[in-house]
Design a protein around this motif. Structure first.
Motif, PDB file in Angstrom:
ATOM      1  N   ARG A  65      -5.263  15.246  12.598  1.00 47.26           N
ATOM      2  CA  ARG A  65      -4.631  14.079  13.202  1.00 47.26           C
ATOM      3  C   ARG A  65      -5.376  13.647  14.469  1.00 47.26           C
ATOM      4  N   ASP A  66      -5.536  12.344  14.589  1.00 48.99           N
ATOM      5  CA  ASP A  66      -6.120  11.661  15.738  1.00 48.99           C
ATOM      6  C   ASP A  66      -7.637  11.831  15.872  1.00 48.99           C
ATOM      7  N   CYS A  67      -8.280  12.494  14.925  1.00 46.77           N
ATOM      8  CA  CYS A  67      -9.748  12.488  14.939  1.00 46.77           C
ATOM      9  C   CYS A  67     -10.236  11.140  14.411  1.00 46.77           C
ATOM     10  N   ASP A  68     -11.533  10.871  14.543  1.00 50.06           N
ATOM     11  CA  ASP A  68     -12.051   9.563  14.129  1.00 50.06           C
ATOM     12  C   ASP A  68     -11.809   9.292  12.642  1.00 50.06           C
ATOM     13  N   GLU A  69     -12.029  10.305  11.782  1.00 48.54           N
ATOM     14  CA  GLU A  69     -11.806  10.111  10.353  1.00 48.54           C
ATOM     15  C   GLU A  69     -10.344   9.808  10.071  1.00 48.54           C
ATOM     16  N   TRP A  70      -9.430  10.468  10.817  1.00 49.63           N
ATOM     17  CA  TRP A  70      -8.000  10.228  10.620  1.00 49.63           C
ATOM     18  C   TRP A  70      -7.630   8.813  11.059  1.00 49.63           C
ATOM     19  N   LEU A  71      -8.157   8.371  12.226  1.00 47.64           N
ATOM     20  CA  LEU A  71      -7.872   7.010  12.698  1.00 47.64           C
ATOM     21  C   LEU A  71      -8.402   5.958  11.723  1.00 47.64           C
ATOM     22  N   LEU A  72      -9.593   6.194  11.171  1.00 45.77           N
ATOM     23  CA  LEU A  72     -10.133   5.253  10.193  1.00 45.77           C
ATOM     24  C   LEU A  72      -9.250   5.211   8.950  1.00 45.77           C
ATOM     25  N   GLY A  73      -8.777   6.375   8.503  1.00 35.54           N
ATOM     26  CA  GLY A  73      -7.883   6.409   7.347  1.00 35.54           C
ATOM     27  C   GLY A  73      -6.578   5.683   7.631  1.00 35.54           C
ATOM     28  N   GLU A  74      -6.044   5.822   8.846  1.00 35.22           N
ATOM     29  CA  GLU A  74      -4.805   5.123   9.189  1.00 35.22           C
ATOM     30  C   GLU A  74      -5.019   3.611   9.183  1.00 35.22           C
ATOM     31  N   ALA A  75      -6.174   3.167   9.704  1.00 36.53           N
ATOM     32  CA  ALA A  75      -6.482   1.733   9.690  1.00 36.53           C
ATOM     33  C   ALA A  75      -6.623   1.217   8.261  1.00 36.53           C
ATOM     34  N   LEU A  76      -7.265   1.986   7.391  1.00 40.61           N
ATOM     35  CA  LEU A  76      -7.419   1.582   6.000  1.00 40.61           C
ATOM     36  C   LEU A  76      -6.074   1.550   5.291  1.00 40.61           C
ATOM     37  N   ASP A  77      -5.196   2.473   5.601  1.00 40.56           N
ATOM     38  CA  ASP A  77      -3.871   2.480   4.990  1.00 40.56           C
ATOM     39  C   ASP A  77      -3.089   1.226   5.379  1.00 40.56           C
ATOM     40  N   HIS A  78      -3.155   0.862   6.645  1.00 42.75           N
ATOM     41  CA  HIS A  78      -2.495  -0.354   7.098  1.00 42.75           C
ATOM     42  C   HIS A  78      -3.116  -1.581   6.427  1.00 42.75           C
ATOM     43  N   LEU A  79      -4.437  -1.584   6.305  1.00 42.23           N
ATOM     44  CA  LEU A  79      -5.138  -2.688   5.656  1.00 42.23           C
ATOM     45  C   LEU A  79      -4.728  -2.814   4.196  1.00 42.23           C
ATOM     46  N   ALA A  80      -4.617  -1.680   3.491  1.00 45.91           N
ATOM     47  CA  ALA A  80      -4.250  -1.712   2.082  1.00 45.91           C
ATOM     48  C   ALA A  80      -2.827  -2.211   1.885  1.00 45.91           C
ATOM     49  N   ARG A  81      -1.923  -1.888   2.812  1.00 44.65           N
ATOM     50  CA  ARG A  81      -0.513  -2.270   2.669  1.00 44.65           C
ATOM     51  C   ARG A  81      -0.230  -3.701   3.110  1.00 44.65           C
ATOM     52  N   THR A  82      -0.970  -4.188   4.103  1.00 46.79           N
ATOM     53  CA  THR A  82      -0.622  -5.486   4.693  1.00 46.79           C
ATOM     54  C   THR A  82      -1.715  -6.541   4.537  1.00 46.79           C
ATOM     55  N   GLY A  83      -2.911  -6.125   4.211  1.00 48.22           N
ATOM     56  CA  GLY A  83      -4.014  -7.070   4.122  1.00 48.22           C
ATOM     57  C   GLY A  83      -4.777  -7.237   5.414  1.00 48.22           C
ATOM     58  N   THR A  84      -4.338  -6.588   6.501  1.00 48.26           N
ATOM     59  CA  THR A  84      -5.019  -6.655   7.801  1.00 48.26           C
ATOM     60  C   THR A  84      -5.022  -5.265   8.431  1.00 48.26           C
ATOM     61  N   VAL A  85      -5.999  -5.028   9.308  1.00 48.75           N
ATOM     62  CA  VAL A  85      -6.015  -3.777  10.071  1.00 48.75           C
ATOM     63  C   VAL A  85      -4.980  -3.882  11.190  1.00 48.75           C
ATOM     64  N   PRO A  86      -4.575  -2.747  11.796  1.00 47.77           N
ATOM     65  CA  PRO A  86      -3.532  -2.793  12.830  1.00 47.77           C
ATOM     66  C   PRO A  86      -3.929  -3.696  14.006  1.00 47.77           C
ATOM     67  N   CYS A  87      -3.038  -4.626  14.351  1.00 49.47           N
ATOM     68  CA  CYS A  87      -3.304  -5.584  15.430  1.00 49.47           C
ATOM     69  C   CYS A  87      -2.074  -5.687  16.337  1.00 49.47           C
ATOM     70  N   TYR A  88      -2.292  -6.219  17.521  1.00 43.43           N
ATOM     71  CA  TYR A  88      -1.163  -6.637  18.354  1.00 43.43           C
ATOM     72  C   TYR A  88      -1.315  -8.135  18.599  1.00 43.43           C
ATOM     73  N   ARG A  89      -0.164  -8.800  18.699  1.00 44.67           N
ATOM     74  CA  ARG A  89      -0.165 -10.245  18.794  1.00 44.67           C
ATOM     75  C   ARG A  89       0.521 -10.693  20.068  1.00 44.67           C
ATOM     76  N   THR A  90      -0.004 -11.742  20.639  1.00 46.35           N
ATOM     77  CA  THR A  90       0.629 -12.404  21.784  1.00 46.35           C
ATOM     78  C   THR A  90       0.919 -13.842  21.363  1.00 46.35           C
ATOM     79  N   ASN A  91       1.382 -14.621  22.279  1.00 49.20           N
ATOM     80  CA  ASN A  91       1.662 -16.025  21.958  1.00 49.20           C
ATOM     81  C   ASN A  91       0.392 -16.830  21.737  1.00 49.20           C
ATOM     82  N   THR A  92      -0.729 -16.335  22.186  1.00 40.81           N
ATOM     83  CA  THR A  92      -1.966 -17.128  22.127  1.00 40.81           C
ATOM     84  C   THR A  92      -3.026 -16.553  21.198  1.00 40.81           C
ATOM     85  N   TYR A  93      -2.996 -15.260  20.939  1.00 42.02           N
ATOM     86  CA  TYR A  93      -4.054 -14.702  20.097  1.00 42.02           C
ATOM     87  C   TYR A  93      -3.579 -13.414  19.433  1.00 42.02           C
ATOM     88  N   THR A  94      -4.400 -12.978  18.437  1.00 42.39           N
ATOM     89  CA  THR A  94      -4.192 -11.714  17.725  1.00 42.39           C
ATOM     90  C   THR A  94      -5.424 -10.865  17.936  1.00 42.39           C
TER      91      THR A  94
END
Length: 498
Positions: free
Chosen positions: A112-141
């Motif tokens: 957990r939390d190693c680079d390979e794990w973080l990349l896998g978590e990003a890919l999992d989010h991408l596979a489920r939602t179509g985008t990598v993990p992001c945070y959004r404000t009123n003006t940008y993502t």
């Protein structure tokens, strides 16, 4: 017609001249001009108020335009398929490599939390939602910073392209489906996800059932199916397997966004399609950031980027069906012959030596010298003996004389279907064959061929294994009598010519 100087206001005002003027203003193409003319003509001819002169002009046949497009030359088509194969192979390897990393992450292979794990978590989010993990404000993502580093950046190449095809990569896949199976663009665009048959067998071969849809066929004949087997590289089903692997995450994401969607050709764009966008579901354009099929302008853009002259699909399908497969592809045999083969200049050029060879073969067959008499086991008492054979029907000879009967020489009896040959003739004919061979050694070759060549060739045919064979021929030579020798001597000396 409103742009004409004298514009008709109703059907009665339409004249033959106005029809011809409007007809000449249409583009001379199969898909636009010809269909416009025939559709409007069909509509107007049903109108009873149409003037007789105009009706006569509209009733004249409208010939379809000549096909301008030709099949690709081999080198050009090979270059197109090679470019498509390179692009799609790169995309397929990229997606399958990231898919393996995601599978390892889901299996708990990384701390957990190693680079390979973080990349896998990003890919999992991408596979489920179509985008990598992001945070959004009123003006940008913005992509969450800790994932930017393991992804390698914020570009599309570093983020969503890890699991999804781009528009140009989808075009490349379409070009390969065209080159492999000869399907046109409309069929490729509508392809449902192929299903592997449940009875693939213990050998592990995957057999896909591919459903093809072609609306031009008319109601009740839209659909057909093909079974394609993936039995290794260069088999018809291997490309289907690769297409399924390259689109697996896009298809899953689209299914979550729009359940029931069953399309193979799905790719992702950098822009998000609004849920309330006109034509979103009704025209099947796409859903969310995903799009379906290949637009014509996308095919032209792919060709332009790859430095080809035009979109590869129409000419490519003609090339596959006319030059490579040489059989109909979702067309009747008549349509294949008339629209594709006969109209293609390359097929016409390739046909010239084939037609010439066939014509030469026909001529050679017509001039082929063969033994034409009928072989019998015993003599027929009704037949009339000649110097070489027995004659079965002297009055109906294929070589009639001016005063009736047969006008052929006794040597020509060897070519006559009325002639009959039985065991008593074998020794005489074998001796004639030997005598003609002896003459060849003492005569001018050209003169011998002119005088005796055809008769010798017919005897060679009689001697062959297809008729008597070497054994019977040898026995016949052993049985040659003095009467046979005298008869053949008279024949060769011309004593029977009178």
């Amino acid at each position: 017609m409103s742009t004409l100087e004298t514009s008709p206001t109703d059907v009665e005002d339409l004249t033959a001249g106005l029809w011809k003027e409007w007809k000449l203003s249409r583009r001379n193409t199969q898909m636009i001009g010809y269909k416009e003319l025939t559709a409007v003509r069909g509509l107007l001819l049903d109108e009873p108020r149409l003037a007789a002169e105009a009706r006569e002009a509209l009733s004249k046949r409208i010939p379809p335009p000549k096909v301008a497009e030709t099949s690709f030359e081999d080198g050009e088509f090979d270059a197109i398929t090679s470019a498509a194969r390179r692009m799609f192979r790169t995309a397929h390897l990229r997606i399958t490599e990231n898919a393996r990393h995601l599978a390892d992450w889901r299996a708990g292979a990384f701390a957990r939390d190693c680079d390979e794990w973080l990349l896998g978590e990003a890919l999992d989010h991408l596979a489920r939602t179509g985008t990598v993990p992001c945070y959004r404000t009123n003006t940008y993502t913005r992509i969450i910073y800790r994932y930017i580093r393991v992804l390698g950046g914020e570009r599309s190449e570093d983020t969503w392209q890890r699991l999804f095809l781009t528009r140009m990569e989808a075009v490349a896949l379409g070009v390969l489906l065209l080159a492999e199976h000869g399907w046109n663009l409309s069929v490729i665009n509508r392809l449902a996800v192929p299903r592997a048959t449940p009875d693939a067998g213990p050998d592990g071969k995957r057999i896909y059932r591919v459903e093809l849809e072609k609306h031009k066929r008319g109601a009740g004949r839209y659909f057909e199916t093909r079974n394609l087997t993936d039995d290794g590289a260069d088999t018809p089903g291997r490309l289907i397997t690769q297409a399924l692997e390259a689109t697996v995450f896009a298809r899953a994401a689209v299914h979550d966004l729009s359940p029931g969607t069953d399309r193979l050709m799905i790719w992702r764009t950098g822009k998000t399609l609004r849920a309330d966008a006109p034509g979103d579901q009704t025209k099947g354009v796409g859903v969310g950031p995903f799009r379906f099929g290949i637009a014509g302008y996308a095919a032209k853009r792919w060709a332009m980027d790859a430095e080809f002259a035009s979109s590869p699909f129409r000419r490519g399908r003609r090339t596959v069906n006319v030059v490579h497969r040489r059989e109909p592809g979702q067309n009747s045999q008549d349509t294949h012959d008339s629209t594709y083969v006969l109209a293609d200049p390359r097929a016409q050029a390739a046909a010239i030596p084939v037609i010439a060879a066939a014509a030469e073969a026909v001529v050679a067959k017509a001039h082929e010298v063969v033994f034409g008499a009928e072989l019998r086991e015993t003599a027929d008492p009704a037949d009339q003996p000649t110097a070489t054979v027995d004659c079965h029907d002297y009055e109906n000879s294929p070589f009639p004389s001016p005063d009736g009967g047969c006008g052929a020489s006794f040597l020509l009896c060897l070519a006559c279907p009325n002639a009959r040959v039985h065991d008593a003739h074998h020794s005489r004919l074998a001796h004639l064959h030997q005598a003609l061979d002896n003459l060849r050694s003492v005569m001018d070759p050209g003169q011998w061929q002119s005088d005796w060549g055809d008769a010798y060739a017919r005897l060679e045919h009689l001697k062959s294994e297809r008729l008597l064979g070497a054994a019977i021929w040898s026995q016949a030579l052993d049985r040659v009598t003095d009467a046979d020798r005298a008869l053949i001597n008279y024949l060769l000396n011309g004593d029977f010519d009178q």
